[in-house]
Design a protein around this motif. Structure first.
Motif, PDB file in Angstrom:
ATOM      1  N   ASP A 286     -50.892  68.503 -43.826  1.00 27.94           N
ATOM      2  CA  ASP A 286     -50.825  69.820 -43.177  1.00 27.94           C
ATOM      3  C   ASP A 286     -52.131  70.588 -43.360  1.00 27.94           C
ATOM      4  OD1 ASP A 286     -48.425  69.656 -41.974  1.00 27.94           O
ATOM      5  OD2 ASP A 286     -47.278  70.664 -43.557  1.00 27.94           O
ATOM      6  N   LYS A 287     -52.711  70.420 -44.525  1.00 27.78           N
ATOM      7  CA  LYS A 287     -53.987  71.113 -44.761  1.00 27.78           C
ATOM      8  C   LYS A 287     -55.041  70.605 -43.774  1.00 27.78           C
ATOM      9  CE  LYS A 287     -57.554  71.139 -48.188  1.00 27.78           C
ATOM     10  NZ  LYS A 287     -57.913  71.093 -49.603  1.00 27.78           N
ATOM     11  N   ASN A 288     -55.096  69.275 -43.586  1.00 30.02           N
ATOM     12  CA  ASN A 288     -56.085  68.710 -42.647  1.00 30.02           C
ATOM     13  C   ASN A 288     -55.849  69.204 -41.223  1.00 30.02           C
ATOM     14  OD1 ASN A 288     -57.311  67.405 -44.716  1.00 30.02           O
ATOM     15  ND2 ASN A 288     -56.204  65.461 -44.392  1.00 30.02           N
ATOM     16  N   LEU A 289     -54.561  69.262 -40.852  1.00 32.94           N
ATOM     17  CA  LEU A 289     -54.230  69.735 -39.502  1.00 32.94           C
ATOM     18  C   LEU A 289     -54.614  71.207 -39.341  1.00 32.94           C
ATOM     19  CD1 LEU A 289     -52.898  68.872 -36.826  1.00 32.94           C
ATOM     20  CD2 LEU A 289     -50.718  69.704 -37.738  1.00 32.94           C
ATOM     21  N   LEU A 290     -54.395  71.963 -40.406  1.00 33.18           N
ATOM     22  CA  LEU A 290     -54.732  73.395 -40.377  1.00 33.18           C
ATOM     23  C   LEU A 290     -56.253  73.579 -40.255  1.00 33.18           C
ATOM     24  CD1 LEU A 290     -53.449  76.194 -40.543  1.00 33.18           C
ATOM     25  CD2 LEU A 290     -53.542  76.054 -43.026  1.00 33.18           C
ATOM     26  N   VAL A 291     -57.017  72.794 -41.010  1.00 30.06           N
ATOM     27  CA  VAL A 291     -58.482  72.877 -40.933  1.00 30.06           C
ATOM     28  C   VAL A 291     -58.924  72.585 -39.497  1.00 30.06           C
ATOM     29  CG1 VAL A 291     -60.659  71.783 -41.646  1.00 30.06           C
ATOM     30  CG2 VAL A 291     -58.886  72.226 -43.351  1.00 30.06           C
ATOM     31  N   ASP A 292     -58.420  71.479 -38.933  1.00 33.34           N
ATOM     32  CA  ASP A 292     -58.828  71.085 -37.572  1.00 33.34           C
ATOM     33  C   ASP A 292     -58.449  72.150 -36.548  1.00 33.34           C
ATOM     34  OD1 ASP A 292     -59.724  68.776 -38.567  1.00 33.34           O
ATOM     35  OD2 ASP A 292     -58.148  67.482 -37.727  1.00 33.34           O
ATOM     36  N   THR A 293     -57.225  72.660 -36.658  1.00 31.58           N
ATOM     37  CA  THR A 293     -56.733  73.601 -35.642  1.00 31.58           C
ATOM     38  C   THR A 293     -57.465  74.938 -35.733  1.00 31.58           C
ATOM     39  OG1 THR A 293     -54.591  72.536 -35.934  1.00 31.58           O
ATOM     40  CG2 THR A 293     -54.629  74.543 -34.623  1.00 31.58           C
ATOM     41  N   MET A 294     -57.621  75.441 -36.960  1.00 33.13           N
ATOM     42  CA  MET A 294     -58.322  76.722 -37.142  1.00 33.13           C
ATOM     43  C   MET A 294     -59.733  76.600 -36.584  1.00 33.13           C
ATOM     44  SD  MET A 294     -56.619  79.190 -38.767  1.00 33.13           S
ATOM     45  CE  MET A 294     -57.521  80.219 -39.907  1.00 33.13           C
ATOM     46  N   SER A 295     -60.405  75.530 -36.949  1.00 33.96           N
ATOM     47  CA  SER A 295     -61.800  75.425 -36.528  1.00 33.96           C
ATOM     48  C   SER A 295     -61.894  75.196 -35.015  1.00 33.96           C
ATOM     49  CB  SER A 295     -62.484  74.359 -37.389  1.00 33.96           C
ATOM     50  OG  SER A 295     -63.188  73.485 -36.612  1.00 33.96           O
ATOM     51  N   ALA A 296     -60.953  74.430 -34.442  1.00 39.62           N
ATOM     52  CA  ALA A 296     -60.983  74.209 -32.986  1.00 39.62           C
ATOM     53  C   ALA A 296     -60.807  75.532 -32.235  1.00 39.62           C
ATOM     54  CB  ALA A 296     -59.895  73.222 -32.578  1.00 39.62           C
ATOM     55  N   PHE A 297     -59.810  76.330 -32.659  1.00 37.84           N
ATOM     56  CA  PHE A 297     -59.567  77.571 -31.907  1.00 37.84           C
ATOM     57  C   PHE A 297     -60.651  78.618 -32.160  1.00 37.84           C
ATOM     58  CE2 PHE A 297     -55.273  75.873 -31.215  1.00 37.84           C
ATOM     59  CZ  PHE A 297     -55.193  76.093 -29.854  1.00 37.84           C
ATOM     60  N   ILE A 298     -61.097  78.728 -33.417  1.00 37.07           N
ATOM     61  CA  ILE A 298     -62.081  79.778 -33.710  1.00 37.07           C
ATOM     62  C   ILE A 298     -63.458  79.412 -33.145  1.00 37.07           C
ATOM     63  CG2 ILE A 298     -63.302  81.003 -35.575  1.00 37.07           C
ATOM     64  CD1 ILE A 298     -60.703  80.709 -37.233  1.00 37.07           C
ATOM     65  N   HIS A 299     -63.912  78.213 -33.440  1.00 34.74           N
ATOM     66  CA  HIS A 299     -65.280  77.843 -33.021  1.00 34.74           C
ATOM     67  C   HIS A 299     -65.336  77.329 -31.575  1.00 34.74           C
ATOM     68  CE1 HIS A 299     -66.437  78.566 -37.070  1.00 34.74           C
ATOM     69  NE2 HIS A 299     -65.886  77.486 -37.572  1.00 34.74           N
ATOM     70  N   ASP A 300     -64.475  76.330 -31.269  1.00 34.43           N
ATOM     71  CA  ASP A 300     -64.618  75.669 -29.954  1.00 34.43           C
ATOM     72  C   ASP A 300     -64.066  76.527 -28.821  1.00 34.43           C
ATOM     73  OD1 ASP A 300     -65.398  73.719 -31.662  1.00 34.43           O
ATOM     74  OD2 ASP A 300     -63.682  72.390 -31.330  1.00 34.43           O
ATOM     75  N   VAL A 301     -62.908  77.166 -29.043  1.00 32.59           N
ATOM     76  CA  VAL A 301     -62.259  77.877 -27.932  1.00 32.59           C
ATOM     77  C   VAL A 301     -62.723  79.343 -27.861  1.00 32.59           C
ATOM     78  CG1 VAL A 301     -60.051  78.632 -26.986  1.00 32.59           C
ATOM     79  CG2 VAL A 301     -60.254  76.335 -27.973  1.00 32.59           C
ATOM     80  N   LEU A 302     -62.640  80.053 -28.977  1.00 33.22           N
ATOM     81  CA  LEU A 302     -63.058  81.463 -28.938  1.00 33.22           C
ATOM     82  C   LEU A 302     -64.577  81.604 -29.026  1.00 33.22           C
ATOM     83  CD1 LEU A 302     -60.327  83.086 -31.221  1.00 33.22           C
ATOM     84  CD2 LEU A 302     -60.448  83.137 -28.726  1.00 33.22           C
ATOM     85  N   GLY A 303     -65.245  80.554 -29.462  1.00 35.65           N
ATOM     86  CA  GLY A 303     -66.710  80.604 -29.547  1.00 35.65           C
ATOM     87  C   GLY A 303     -67.214  81.541 -30.639  1.00 35.65           C
ATOM     88  N   ILE A 304     -66.414  81.722 -31.696  1.00 39.12           N
ATOM     89  CA  ILE A 304     -66.806  82.624 -32.786  1.00 39.12           C
ATOM     90  C   ILE A 304     -67.513  81.816 -33.865  1.00 39.12           C
ATOM     91  CG2 ILE A 304     -65.997  84.317 -34.494  1.00 39.12           C
ATOM     92  CD1 ILE A 304     -64.940  85.198 -31.868  1.00 39.12           C
ATOM     93  N   GLU A 305     -68.731  82.210 -34.164  1.00 38.56           N
ATOM     94  CA  GLU A 305     -69.483  81.518 -35.212  1.00 38.56           C
ATOM     95  C   GLU A 305     -69.355  82.275 -36.522  1.00 38.56           C
ATOM     96  OE1 GLU A 305     -73.374  81.463 -33.481  1.00 38.56           O
ATOM     97  OE2 GLU A 305     -73.177  79.310 -33.149  1.00 38.56           O
ATOM     98  N   ASN A 306     -69.572  81.555 -37.607  1.00 32.88           N
ATOM     99  CA  ASN A 306     -69.559  82.227 -38.899  1.00 32.88           C
ATOM    100  C   ASN A 306     -70.945  82.796 -39.177  1.00 32.88           C
ATOM    101  OD1 ASN A 306     -69.150  83.210 -41.393  1.00 32.88           O
ATOM    102  ND2 ASN A 306     -68.339  81.321 -42.289  1.00 32.88           N
ATOM    103  N   GLN A 307     -71.090  84.086 -38.853  1.00 36.08           N
ATOM    104  CA  GLN A 307     -72.386  84.740 -39.099  1.00 36.08           C
ATOM    105  C   GLN A 307     -72.301  85.620 -40.342  1.00 36.08           C
ATOM    106  OE1 GLN A 307     -73.495  86.829 -35.517  1.00 36.08           O
ATOM    107  NE2 GLN A 307     -74.504  85.027 -34.675  1.00 36.08           N
TER     108      GLN A 307
END
Ligand code: AMP
Ligand code: ZN
Length: 493
Positions: A413-434
């Motif tokens: 579940d942790k791995n799935l959470l990492v993948d999903t969070m990063s996919a939606f935040i970075h790939d879909v919303l285009g939000i970078e960690n600045q």
């Protein structure tokens, strides 16, 4: 299996006013056209919002596994003042004012447009055609419209005959306007107008001798009408009928209405399956606009040099702020709203950083699969980014509970959470960690200030060897010091 086969998407189609199942014309492929900027001035944050909305849509399509051809044009000729058929070309007017070539204006503001969008982490479109690069295609479409009897030539100009068109087609289907009402509400044509009816619009305008941006045509030297450019470029790269046409709400009428009329009058087909319109960014409750001056530029927000906001905000925070609103809702920019977004953004980034370091257990208290589908459900519902973000914050809560040892999470579940969070935040919303780059730039500014202080001390002690050394070596590192009345300021390249 591609994700789009499992995720059923609905989009709000402005043409029907309804949310509809999204079914592309060719399975697995999407053709999308978005009206680009008229490059006669710097883009303001309102323009950026519209392009960011379509960037998010482009990103979600790609995430779902569609092959997307995304065409976003550059309007570099033909867009006249007040979006009308008379008056100066916006670009030529600026060129005259600045005493440079129109193409220098185009170059300058195209470069600014690209740099700005890059700061906000927008992906480049697949094709970025220019109006001046497609004069021949535009002339060909005009010939077809004339041949089909829906346009007339007057004194070197060509006009679209809206009344004639409306006898066999519907002019106004996108904006919901009726031609009879439009006619009833307009004043008489001025005596010198060449048009048969005030609703007619220019496909080609004769260039007066002083008009610099001109091209030869079967009707003499002239330039294309603004609406025609988009018809020519979308048809060329996406075909006579394509999946999605987007743009700001303010382009619905007359621009997009005219595009529909032009396509139907030339090839007999309605050009677009789904019309998507992004809503406006307002400032102090009023639409941001280049012409009224009620606007703020991205560089002013990032540098903090403006009279509206209490502090600078990073591009990532501004993007996060935009994504917190649905693309079809009006969004008002204010200091309070940006401050709230900044807090939320930092909380989200912190959770994202903590996530890989969380301890795992044999079981999970958090049903990550179900939560993940809720994220997709939000995006499948006409790209509902505010609901997506509220789901992301639900995950933030759970991450913090696991961190505090109050809940458990399994390895899978942790791995799935990492993948999903990063996919939606970075790939879909285009939000970078600045978050850290902001910290870093604050540290860098602090170090330069410290060196300026040391240099001032050296100068006060008449130790010019040291003070010059500090200035020259900073210069070699790309930090320029400028001594002025109020002390020393600096710029970093
Ligand atoms: P322009 O360069 O004026 O043709 O505008 C480029 C794009 O920005 C168009 O899609 C407009 O609809 C959009 N736009 C203009 N003003 C705003 C605003 N205040 N908020 C959101 N989008 C805007
Ligand atoms: Zn357009």
């Amino acid at each position: 299996m591609q994700l789009y086969k499992k995720q059923k998407l609905k989009v709000h189609n402005s043409l029907t006013g309804k949310k509809e199942d999204f079914v592309p014309i060719n399975e697995g492929h999407i053709g999308m056209y978005v009206c680009g900027p008229t490059v006669y001035s710097f883009v303001h944050l309102g323009n950026c919002r519209t392009f960011m909305s379509f960037d998010m849509i482009f990103r979600y399509f790609k995430h779902l596994g569609f092959k997307v051809r995304y065409v976003r044009n550059i309007t570099d000729a033909g867009h006249l003042e007040n979006d009308a058929d008379e008056g100066e070309d916006k670009i030529a007017k600026k060129a005259k004012l600045e005493q440079i070539e129109p193409m220098e204006v185009v170059q300058r503001y195209t470069v600014d447009f690209h740099n700005t969008l890059q700061q906000f982490n927008l992906l480049p479109p697949s094709i970025e055609p220019t109006a001046t690069g497609h004069i021949i295609e535009q002339i060909e479409i005009i010939k077809e419209i004339i041949e089909n009897g829906f346009a007339y030539v007057v004194n070197g100009s060509v006009y679209f005959d809206v009344v004639k068109f409306n006898e066999s087609h519907t002019y106004g289907k996108l904006s919901g306007r009726k031609l009879e009402d439009m006619i009833a509400n307009t004043r008489e044509l001025t005596a010198q107008s060449e048009k048969r009816n005030p609703q007619d619009f220019a496909l080609w305008k004769k260039a007066e001798p002083q008009h610099i941006m001109r091209w030869p045509s079967p009707w003499g030297d002239g330039f294309p009408g603004w609406h025609l450019e988009c018809t020519a470029m979308s048809t060329k790269y996406l075909g006579e009928t394509f999946d999605i046409h987007g743009g700001g709400m303010d382009l619905k009428f007359p621009h997009h209405e005219c595009e529909i009329a032009q396509s139907e009058a030339s090839c007999g087909k309605s050009p677009v399956k789904y019309w998507l319109h992004a809503n406006m960014l307002t400032l102090n409750g009023k639409k941001m606009s280049k012409s009224t001056g009620n606007n703020i530029y991205p560089s002013e927000i990032i540098s903090g040099e403006n009279n509206i906001l209490s502090k600078p905000y990073s591009a990532a925070v501004v993007r996060f702020f935009m994504m917190q609103a649905h693309y079809t809702s009006i969004l008002d920019l204010s200091d309070d709203a940006l401050q709230a977004s900044e807090k939320g953004y930092l909380r989200l980034m912190e959770a994202l950083e903590n996530l890989p370091k969380l301890p795992t257990s044999a079981t999970s208290d958090f049903d990550v699969q179900a939560w993940r589908q809720k994220c997709y459900d939000a995006m499948n519902d006409d790209f509902n980014t505010p609901i997506l973000i509220s789901n992301l914050f639900d995950a933030v809560k759970r991450i913090n509970l696991v961190k505090e040892g109050k809940e458990t999470l399994s390895e899978a579940d942790k791995n799935l959470l990492v993948d999903t969070m990063s996919a939606f935040i970075h790939d879909v919303l285009g939000i970078e960690n600045q978050a850290h780059s902001d910290d870093n730039s604050q540290t860098l500014n602090g170090i330069v200030e410290l060196l300026i202080g040391l240099r001032n001390e050296a100068r006060a002690n008449k130790d010019f060897a040291t003070s010059d050394k500090i200035r020259d070596e900073l210069n070699a590192l790309g930090v320029q010091l400028k001594d002025g009345k109020d002390g020393t300021s600096f710029t970093i390249n």
